[in-house]
Every structure is written in structure tokens, then in C-alpha cells.
Enzyme design. Sequence first.
Site, PDB file in Angstrom:
ATOM      1  N   TYR A   1     -25.832 -11.529   0.474  1.00  0.00           N
ATOM      2  CA  TYR A   1     -26.821 -12.256  -0.326  1.00  0.00           C
ATOM      3  C   TYR A   1     -26.547 -13.742  -0.133  1.00  0.00           C
ATOM      4  O   TYR A   1     -25.477 -14.223  -0.522  1.00  0.00           O
ATOM      5  CB  TYR A   1     -26.692 -11.853  -1.803  1.00  0.00           C
ATOM      6  CG  TYR A   1     -26.625 -10.338  -1.954  1.00  0.00           C
ATOM      7  CD1 TYR A   1     -27.782  -9.567  -2.030  1.00  0.00           C
ATOM      8  CD2 TYR A   1     -25.383  -9.678  -1.942  1.00  0.00           C
ATOM      9  CE1 TYR A   1     -27.715  -8.184  -2.118  1.00  0.00           C
ATOM     10  CE2 TYR A   1     -25.305  -8.299  -2.023  1.00  0.00           C
ATOM     11  CZ  TYR A   1     -26.465  -7.557  -2.109  1.00  0.00           C
ATOM     12  OH  TYR A   1     -26.394  -6.183  -2.178  1.00  0.00           O
TER      13      TYR A   1
ATOM     14  N   HIS B   1     -20.294  -7.424  -4.868  1.00  0.00           N
ATOM     15  CA  HIS B   1     -20.200  -6.134  -5.552  1.00  0.00           C
ATOM     16  C   HIS B   1     -19.384  -5.161  -4.709  1.00  0.00           C
ATOM     17  O   HIS B   1     -19.045  -5.441  -3.561  1.00  0.00           O
ATOM     18  CB  HIS B   1     -21.589  -5.574  -5.890  1.00  0.00           C
ATOM     19  CG  HIS B   1     -22.484  -5.316  -4.703  1.00  0.00           C
ATOM     20  ND1 HIS B   1     -22.326  -4.232  -3.874  1.00  0.00           N
ATOM     21  CD2 HIS B   1     -23.551  -6.008  -4.220  1.00  0.00           C
ATOM     22  CE1 HIS B   1     -23.265  -4.261  -2.942  1.00  0.00           C
ATOM     23  NE2 HIS B   1     -24.019  -5.336  -3.123  1.00  0.00           N
TER      24      HIS B   1
ATOM     25  N   HIS C   1     -24.555   6.139 -11.725  1.00  0.00           N
ATOM     26  CA  HIS C   1     -23.138   5.754 -11.610  1.00  0.00           C
ATOM     27  C   HIS C   1     -22.383   6.892 -12.287  1.00  0.00           C
ATOM     28  O   HIS C   1     -22.140   6.868 -13.490  1.00  0.00           O
ATOM     29  CB  HIS C   1     -22.871   4.410 -12.293  1.00  0.00           C
ATOM     30  CG  HIS C   1     -23.473   3.251 -11.552  1.00  0.00           C
ATOM     31  ND1 HIS C   1     -23.275   1.950 -11.899  1.00  0.00           N
ATOM     32  CD2 HIS C   1     -24.263   3.210 -10.448  1.00  0.00           C
ATOM     33  CE1 HIS C   1     -23.928   1.149 -11.055  1.00  0.00           C
ATOM     34  NE2 HIS C   1     -24.536   1.900 -10.171  1.00  0.00           N
TER      35      HIS C   1
ATOM     36  N   HIS D   1     -29.674  -7.342  -9.921  1.00  0.00           N
ATOM     37  CA  HIS D   1     -30.343  -6.396 -10.826  1.00  0.00           C
ATOM     38  C   HIS D   1     -31.819  -6.734 -11.019  1.00  0.00           C
ATOM     39  O   HIS D   1     -32.385  -6.518 -12.085  1.00  0.00           O
ATOM     40  CB  HIS D   1     -29.626  -6.353 -12.188  1.00  0.00           C
ATOM     41  CG  HIS D   1     -28.292  -5.673 -12.101  1.00  0.00           C
ATOM     42  ND1 HIS D   1     -27.332  -5.783 -13.065  1.00  0.00           N
ATOM     43  CD2 HIS D   1     -27.774  -4.881 -11.150  1.00  0.00           C
ATOM     44  CE1 HIS D   1     -26.266  -5.082 -12.708  1.00  0.00           C
ATOM     45  NE2 HIS D   1     -26.512  -4.521 -11.544  1.00  0.00           N
TER      46      HIS D   1
ATOM     47  N   HIS E   1     -20.011   3.849  -5.560  1.00  0.00           N
ATOM     48  CA  HIS E   1     -19.789   4.449  -6.873  1.00  0.00           C
ATOM     49  C   HIS E   1     -20.026   5.937  -6.712  1.00  0.00           C
ATOM     50  O   HIS E   1     -20.711   6.375  -5.779  1.00  0.00           O
ATOM     51  CB  HIS E   1     -20.702   3.828  -7.940  1.00  0.00           C
ATOM     52  CG  HIS E   1     -22.171   3.845  -7.610  1.00  0.00           C
ATOM     53  ND1 HIS E   1     -22.956   4.958  -7.791  1.00  0.00           N
ATOM     54  CD2 HIS E   1     -22.985   2.895  -7.095  1.00  0.00           C
ATOM     55  CE1 HIS E   1     -24.199   4.674  -7.421  1.00  0.00           C
ATOM     56  NE2 HIS E   1     -24.256   3.432  -6.968  1.00  0.00           N
TER      57      HIS E   1
ATOM     58  N   ARG F   1     -29.292  -5.308   1.513  1.00  0.00           N
ATOM     59  CA  ARG F   1     -28.375  -4.226   1.144  1.00  0.00           C
ATOM     60  C   ARG F   1     -28.856  -2.966   1.832  1.00  0.00           C
ATOM     61  O   ARG F   1     -30.069  -2.779   2.008  1.00  0.00           O
ATOM     62  CB  ARG F   1     -28.328  -4.026  -0.374  1.00  0.00           C
ATOM     63  CG  ARG F   1     -27.400  -2.907  -0.821  1.00  0.00           C
ATOM     64  CD  ARG F   1     -27.016  -2.944  -2.307  1.00  0.00           C
ATOM     65  NE  ARG F   1     -28.112  -2.737  -3.219  1.00  0.00           N
ATOM     66  CZ  ARG F   1     -28.719  -3.710  -3.891  1.00  0.00           C
ATOM     67  NH1 ARG F   1     -28.315  -4.965  -3.765  1.00  0.00           N
ATOM     68  NH2 ARG F   1     -29.737  -3.448  -4.707  1.00  0.00           N
TER      69      ARG F   1
ATOM     70  N   ASP G   1     -44.318   5.284 -33.372  1.00  0.00           N
ATOM     71  CA  ASP G   1     -44.829   6.632 -33.056  1.00  0.00           C
ATOM     72  C   ASP G   1     -44.676   7.027 -31.592  1.00  0.00           C
ATOM     73  O   ASP G   1     -45.243   8.029 -31.153  1.00  0.00           O
ATOM     74  CB  ASP G   1     -46.324   6.772 -33.421  1.00  0.00           C
ATOM     75  CG  ASP G   1     -46.554   6.644 -34.907  1.00  0.00           C
ATOM     76  OD1 ASP G   1     -45.577   6.803 -35.671  1.00  0.00           O
ATOM     77  OD2 ASP G   1     -47.712   6.395 -35.300  1.00  0.00           O
TER      78      ASP G   1
ATOM     79  N   GLU H   1     -28.073   1.165   1.574  1.00  0.00           N
ATOM     80  CA  GLU H   1     -27.360   2.125   0.725  1.00  0.00           C
ATOM     81  C   GLU H   1     -27.744   3.553   1.087  1.00  0.00           C
ATOM     82  O   GLU H   1     -28.925   3.899   1.107  1.00  0.00           O
ATOM     83  CB  GLU H   1     -27.701   1.866  -0.749  1.00  0.00           C
ATOM     84  CG  GLU H   1     -27.102   2.891  -1.708  1.00  0.00           C
ATOM     85  CD  GLU H   1     -27.306   2.523  -3.176  1.00  0.00           C
ATOM     86  OE1 GLU H   1     -28.290   1.829  -3.487  1.00  0.00           O
ATOM     87  OE2 GLU H   1     -26.466   2.935  -3.993  1.00  0.00           O
TER      88      GLU H   1
ATOM     89  N   ASP I   1     -29.938   7.654  -4.701  1.00  0.00           N
ATOM     90  CA  ASP I   1     -29.779   6.195  -4.810  1.00  0.00           C
ATOM     91  C   ASP I   1     -29.812   5.611  -3.400  1.00  0.00           C
ATOM     92  O   ASP I   1     -28.820   5.698  -2.675  1.00  0.00           O
ATOM     93  CB  ASP I   1     -28.441   5.926  -5.517  1.00  0.00           C
ATOM     94  CG  ASP I   1     -28.222   4.459  -5.833  1.00  0.00           C
ATOM     95  OD1 ASP I   1     -29.123   3.643  -5.574  1.00  0.00           O
ATOM     96  OD2 ASP I   1     -27.126   4.136  -6.331  1.00  0.00           O
TER      97      ASP I   1
ATOM     98  N   ASP J   1     -34.343  -0.845  -3.738  1.00  0.00           N
ATOM     99  CA  ASP J   1     -33.246   0.024  -4.188  1.00  0.00           C
ATOM    100  C   ASP J   1     -33.868   0.978  -5.190  1.00  0.00           C
ATOM    101  O   ASP J   1     -34.168   0.588  -6.318  1.00  0.00           O
ATOM    102  CB  ASP J   1     -32.143  -0.829  -4.824  1.00  0.00           C
ATOM    103  CG  ASP J   1     -30.937  -0.008  -5.263  1.00  0.00           C
ATOM    104  OD1 ASP J   1     -31.040   1.237  -5.330  1.00  0.00           O
ATOM    105  OD2 ASP J   1     -29.884  -0.627  -5.558  1.00  0.00           O
TER     106      ASP J   1
ATOM    107  N   GLU K   1     -22.850   1.250   0.099  1.00  0.00           N
ATOM    108  CA  GLU K   1     -23.912   0.273  -0.090  1.00  0.00           C
ATOM    109  C   GLU K   1     -23.463  -1.174   0.072  1.00  0.00           C
ATOM    110  O   GLU K   1     -23.481  -1.955  -0.869  1.00  0.00           O
ATOM    111  CB  GLU K   1     -24.583   0.459  -1.452  1.00  0.00           C
ATOM    112  CG  GLU K   1     -23.651   0.545  -2.648  1.00  0.00           C
ATOM    113  CD  GLU K   1     -24.453   0.666  -3.958  1.00  0.00           C
ATOM    114  OE1 GLU K   1     -25.333  -0.171  -4.183  1.00  0.00           O
ATOM    115  OE2 GLU K   1     -24.191   1.604  -4.726  1.00  0.00           O
TER     116      GLU K   1
END
Length: 478
Positions: A422, A364, A375, A253, A368, A439, A46, A441, A281, A270, A418
Site C-alpha cells: 500500500y 498487516h 477470522h 478496512h 489468519h 492485495r 421493529d 488473498e 475470503d 476483498d 494475503e
Amino acid sequence: MSSHSTTPTASALSVYAERRARVARAIGPGGIAIVPTAPERARNRDSDFLYRHDSYFYYLTGFTEPQAWLVITGEGESTLWCNPKDLEREIWDGYRLGPDAAVSALGVQAAWPVTELDSRLPRLLENREVVHYPFATHKGLETRVDGWLSQVRARVRYGALCPSVQRDLCEVLDEMRLVKDAHELDLMRRAAQISARAHVRAMQASAAMLRAGQDLREYHLDAELLHEFRRQGSQYPAYSSIVAAGANACVLHYRADAAPVRDGELVLIDAGCELDGYASDITRTFPANGRFSGPQRALYDLVLASQEAAVAATRAGARFNDPHDATVAVLAQGLLDLGLLDRGKVGDVQDVIANRSYFPFYMHRTSHWLGMDVHDCGSYVEPAEVGQSSERRDPLSGETITNRPSRVLRPGMVLTLEPGLYVRPAPGVPEAFHHIGIRIEDDAVVTPAGCELITRDVPVKADEIEALMRDGAAIGVS
Ligand code: GLY
Ligand code: MN
Ligand code: MN
């Protein structure tokens, strides 16, 4: 299920009408385009996931209700199907625009209840040559188109013509969406400003809560972000926010979770809001207590220098890959200088780049496209040069990689910049850098001479971040 019903303001109606007219010109006389919005999705019994319209559909209508379809003919006629007015349903789920009001509210030529889609659409497909719709985007759409076409075919012996060609409408829409118009850029700047303020708020809350001796968790900082997004009118985050304390920053992630944020650690956030359908972003990495340690600062300044190189490489006429290549060159040199890579083992900076020895620390890409989708759509390959590919052997995997000429940047394209580093513990990696993840960005609008960074309402220089966290009001502490 309940959802907002949003239509364009009167002044924006012409923006959507012009986009539909461009689609009509692109598909030409004899063509017809079908664009559904997104389905509602059950989360548990529901209870649905918060509804989010389809980006293509929204781009052409500004309409956010579920159960809606748009059809555009090559002659420039737009027809909409939407939920019919229904007092019983509106008592439970909220206001519906309804087909009668849709004609003027959305500027379409005709509108019908969605319950009449199957009975009316085949007639519109009759005597058309080419049917365009987004391929492989909406589950079951191909089957429905097939069903409508079979109804047209049943009338061929009575003289109707059945379309003989189907084409992917994404080809047209992706190219249009890649270059943002003034209406979109205005929304993206506003989304970026809200997100920047949310990052400022989270930084200040972090320092203030640690100063006050409170048990600071990642979710406390996530709450600060959400607070700022919502209080400024953003509908929701544009993607799942990452709030990563300490070593969690090395998980690309990671989500905002419950880990403690400790004095002396870095925090990587991020996060970006979505405002009226447009994403922002931003990533910032800052010391939880407001003061970088020596090794943290050294790596931070290196990532920032690599981002500055990316910014300098972003302008109309440059290639999409140029910011990435500029980033990698700076990071490769810095990894050698800081001793994370051993010259005796990996050679000089050219070797590091050619052999991708930086990859364990930077795995990475730098950019993008950004737009309605975080993205965003649009090819990273220059359409006119798709055939001009070359092959090379990847030094790490040994696989054969096909290089295609990267996209030429044009004013109005929006991309992220970005870079990151790491550092996981590994033999030969100085311990002082272990578990540091950084990072940075920002969102860049390509301009004729360079780019406009629309996310810089949150500081990025280490000294400025420290000053902000030192001087900030004690928001977030209760
Ligand atoms: N937050 C998603 C990304 O940075 O690409
Ligand atoms: Mn991004
Ligand atoms: Mn991001």
C-alpha cells in the site's frame, strides 16, 4: 423476528453427533457443557439485523434458529432447548422446528421449549463437578450461570452437590474447530468456488462497463459480487465486502462505497461469501479497464511473488509464521529493487527485515485462520510450547515484544495467504507508485506435503486477469 430454520441433512447428523461426543469425552464424567446460540439484535425500530447463529452452537448442532441452547453432559447426553411451536408467531416469522421434532431432526436425546430453560437446567447441573461454557463470548451468560448455580446451591442442604469449578469451553471447541473435518472442507471448497466466480464476474463487469463508457461506481461491482453469491445459494457475505477504487485501496478496512472507478486505476476487491455457515475470503486487485500500467504491473508481480513464497512455505510441520516470514523476505527485496526503499538509507534486505523498514508499505499480517468465522478461532501459538517465550525490542515502536513459538501447521487447518503493498505518497517514494494499493488473498488448506488453494477459480496471474477481462462476456452491462 424472521429467520431461517435449518437442520442437518440425514447424512450429516452423525457429523454433529460425533462432534458432541468429542466434547463429552473432553469434559469427561462429572462435567457439563452449556452452549447458547447468538442473540437477535435490533437494527432499528421493529427491524433486526439479519440473524446469524453462533458458530460454536452451529458446529455442534447444525441448527440455525435463534433462542436455542445446547447442553452436553460428560456421559454423552445432549439436551436442546428451542423455540416452541407457535402458530401465531410462525405466521409472522416463519417455520419453527419445535422441541418435539428437534429430537430426531438434530439427533439429541431430549428437547424442551426454551421457556423451560430456567426451570430445567438447574436440575441438570445438580451433582456435577465442573460447568463448561464459552467465557466472555455471550453477554450476560456468566450471570445466568450464576443464577442456575444458586438454585442448585439452595438444594445442597437437601443432599445435592453443586459444581465447584467453571471452565472455558472455548478451550475445547477452539482446538476442535482449528482442524477442519471432511464435512467442513467440502463446504469451504464450495464457498470458495462461489466467491471465485463472483470475483470473475466483477472483473468482467468492470472492463465491460468502462468499455461501454458507463459511469462505473464501486457499488456496481459490489452488486455483481452479491448477485453471484446469492444466485449460487450463499446466504450472505462472510464479512463486509471491500471494493476499493484507486487510492481507496490503501485504506485497509475500506467498504464498497460510491467512488467512481476510473479508467487507468486499479480496483481492490476483498470479498467472500458465507455458505451454510462457512466463510471464504478472497482478494484480487485488477486494472479497472483490464490492462495493467507498467508501475501497477511491477508492484502486482512483486506481491504475487511474495504470495508464491507464502504458498511454498505452507505445509504440515511448518509454523504459522513461516508464510509471513517468506512473504516479508520477498517484499523487502522487491521494495529495494523497485526503489521504494533507498538502500543508502535502509541498508540491505536483512536490514529491511530486521528493522521492519517495509512496514509503511506492508502493515498487516499475511494469514489468519479461516472457518465458520472469517477470522476463525484457534491459537496462533503452539499449545505445547506456550511457556517457551523470548523477548525482543521492536525496532519501530521501541516496545518489548514477547515472541511465543508459532503454531505448527497440521493437515486440515485452513488459513489465508494475503500479502499486500500500500503506497501512500511520502518523501523518497517514486511518484509512479503513489496511491497504488494491492492485495492478493487466497484460502489454503494445509496438506501433508503442502497446501491446497481452494480459491483459484479466479485467476491470479496478471496476464490471466488481463485475458479474462479482455475476453469476458459483457455480463453486468445493461
Ligand atoms: N476480509 C478480511 C480479511 O481479509 O482478513
Ligand atoms: Mn483475510
Ligand atoms: Mn479478505
